[in-house]
Design an enzyme around this catalytic site. Sequence first.
Site, PDB file in Angstrom:
ATOM      1  N   LYS A  89       0.805  -1.221   0.000  1.00  0.00           N
ATOM      2  CA  LYS A  89       0.000   0.000   0.000  1.00  0.00           C
ATOM      3  C   LYS A  89       0.839   1.273   0.000  1.00  0.00           C
ATOM      4  O   LYS A  89       0.412   2.316  -0.479  1.00  0.00           O
ATOM      5  CB  LYS A  89      -0.947   0.011   1.210  1.00  0.00           C
ATOM      6  CG  LYS A  89      -2.033  -1.066   1.157  1.00  0.00           C
ATOM      7  CD  LYS A  89      -3.075  -0.757   0.116  1.00  0.00           C
ATOM      8  CE  LYS A  89      -4.227  -1.769   0.155  1.00  0.00           C
ATOM      9  NZ  LYS A  89      -5.131  -1.600  -1.003  1.00  0.00           N
ATOM     10  N   GLU A 111      -9.729   5.915   3.058  1.00  0.00           N
ATOM     11  CA  GLU A 111     -10.558   4.875   3.633  1.00  0.00           C
ATOM     12  C   GLU A 111      -9.646   3.695   3.926  1.00  0.00           C
ATOM     13  O   GLU A 111      -8.603   3.564   3.279  1.00  0.00           O
ATOM     14  CB  GLU A 111     -11.643   4.452   2.640  1.00  0.00           C
ATOM     15  CG  GLU A 111     -11.182   3.451   1.562  1.00  0.00           C
ATOM     16  CD  GLU A 111     -10.114   4.018   0.620  1.00  0.00           C
ATOM     17  OE1 GLU A 111     -10.040   5.246   0.473  1.00  0.00           O
ATOM     18  OE2 GLU A 111      -9.349   3.209   0.041  1.00  0.00           O
ATOM     19  N   SER A 378       1.757  -9.687  -0.525  1.00  0.00           N
ATOM     20  CA  SER A 378       1.438  -8.253  -0.523  1.00  0.00           C
ATOM     21  C   SER A 378       1.600  -7.583   0.840  1.00  0.00           C
ATOM     22  O   SER A 378       1.762  -6.377   0.921  1.00  0.00           O
ATOM     23  CB  SER A 378       0.025  -8.042  -1.042  1.00  0.00           C
ATOM     24  OG  SER A 378      -0.894  -8.814  -0.292  1.00  0.00           O
TER      25      SER A 378
END
Lengths: 395, 265
Positions: A89, A111, A378
């Site tokens: 991210k 969010e 991830s």
Amino acid sequence: MKINNRKGYFGPYGGQFVPETLMGALQELEEAYKRVPKEQKFKKEFEELLKDYAGRPTPLYFAKNLTKKLGGARVYLKREDLAHTGAHKINNALGQALLAKYMGKKRVIAETGAGQHGVAAATAAAVLGLQCDVYMGTIDIERQKPNVLRMKLLGANVIPVEAGSKTLKDAINEALRDWTKNVETTYYLLGSALGPHPYPSMVRNFQSVIGKEAKKQVLEKEKRLPDYLVACVGGGSNSIGLFHEFLKDSSVKMIGVEAGGHGIASGKHAARFSGGREGILHGTKSYLLQDKVGQIMETHSVSAGLDYPGVGPEHAYLRETKRVTYTFATDKEALEAFHFLSETEGIIPALESAHAIAEVMKLAKKLPKNKIIIVNLSGRGDKDLGIIVGKEIYA
Amino acid sequence: MDRFQRTFEKIRKEKRIAFMPFLVGGDPNPEKGLEILKEVAKYSDGLELGLPFSDPVADGPTVQAADTRALKAGVTPDKVFEIVKQLRKETDIPITFLVYANLVYQRGIEKFYKDAKIAGVDGVLVPDVPLEESGQFVQAAKHADIRPIFLITPATNKERRKKILREAEGFIYIVSVLGVTGARAEVEPRTIQLVKNLKQETDLPLVVGFGISTPEHVKTLRMAGADGAIVGSALIKYMEPYYKTPKELQKKLKAYLGAFQKASL
């Protein structure tokens, strides 16, 4: 299938389904996104952040023990879990926060579901000197407590969302409402390859560093392209980030893994491509879990980051064109993979990434030993320990 | 002449502003919702009717709570169509649907507009379909003889307004605040300016909504030259405590809506 060649569409999917109030902001963003990332100054600053701050490139690790235990294809892990903040991210958060700064915005909102994007946004805001508010459903706040604490430590304000299913979907609703109100001063730092144009392509482009690095690394190590890419798909940013660089390499097969929850038949899952159909939500036309008339359904997954009723529009297109195959892993399979990877490789994966590992456990066995799989790890699993401990107690 | 033209011609002749309440169809349940709509229609020049949706991103907490109540009571688009059919037996004021894109899309865009026409709906506003995505929606509206209603906000620049005015019919829905629906303290000066600008740009009636919550607001809008005022969240909030006492609600509505009616003169 009606092909739509308009701006912001991937075949028939995508678009800009937002209220008029946001159109000015989207146009401002589009314009800035077309211009700013091409500037030398931005490029240099972004590259430095990725390298010296986020710790890129992340390694491509040959998982020797896993490969041996599965007894088939050679498995490589793309170690996004080793990036700063513990997940992919950060790539997108740094890119967008830097863009926001160049646009002259002082405040970013975000969010978050699992909290990984919230943490990444709070981190990027801290390092770039921006104010940051993060919307998060109260169910997610409960199940991802460590990340809530991290966001607060980083100086972000975490705003709990009580409405609807109290998860990622509702956090996006609230972030959109906030943006509508504060559109002149605020930048909406969307965390997945979703939402109205230009977000799906912008987020994908900021995440495509994953695939670019992986390609270079596998060519160095194996002197050839991989046979399979595997990644989990919530909104779809880590998967599109890995896949995008390989889309034109027709020998490379790609598998996206959705959250199967308690199984498709139970109705308690987040596998949009197995149980959903086309629809419009959060600014984009894509696949959605919905009832007969079009009300959005509540989803379920043990992993907060995959617990969302929609999927990025480019994935809908890649599925339609059969370039990518989509499957799912159930909660149970993901939990097994979580333990398996922890014990065989000493790497605790995020529950999201464990879905991809679960697919690799099925796939590698079926393939001969000369085949190569790259799976996107991830994120790391520290944030999920509370959930795991809870499950063991009830098991 | 359609119902919008008839209504706004009359309003303009009488030099007043149309009072057009917004309610969620089937809130708090289909039966009570219909009775409330019949009552509210008596004091109104037009009605906005929301189709309950699970994720109403253009709405604030009051309307979202109304949507949730209606959905829990089993309200579907079919039931709202049925409510309009019943309502049409008693009133001839224009009725506009406010419906999110996915509900239109799932019914089939053409079919949605056809069914709306059959039920007696005059205009349809899809708040999450901006001009850029409106092609199929406008086309279906025109086929079905429904007026496509568009939003214009204080953030919509002149060039964009021009494009929207080319597609819009029925009336222009002016969003009075940047933000979502919900009661506000006052009408912002830039909303007044937007009304004045739009009067130079179009002959379409100008109706202001989002945040309009008191008779005083309605009066301000009338003075500014607006043709209509939409009151939604304030009305819904006002009614909430009386859902269980219909007789009292009727009495309360008479006084509450009467004050708005008076302000519109």
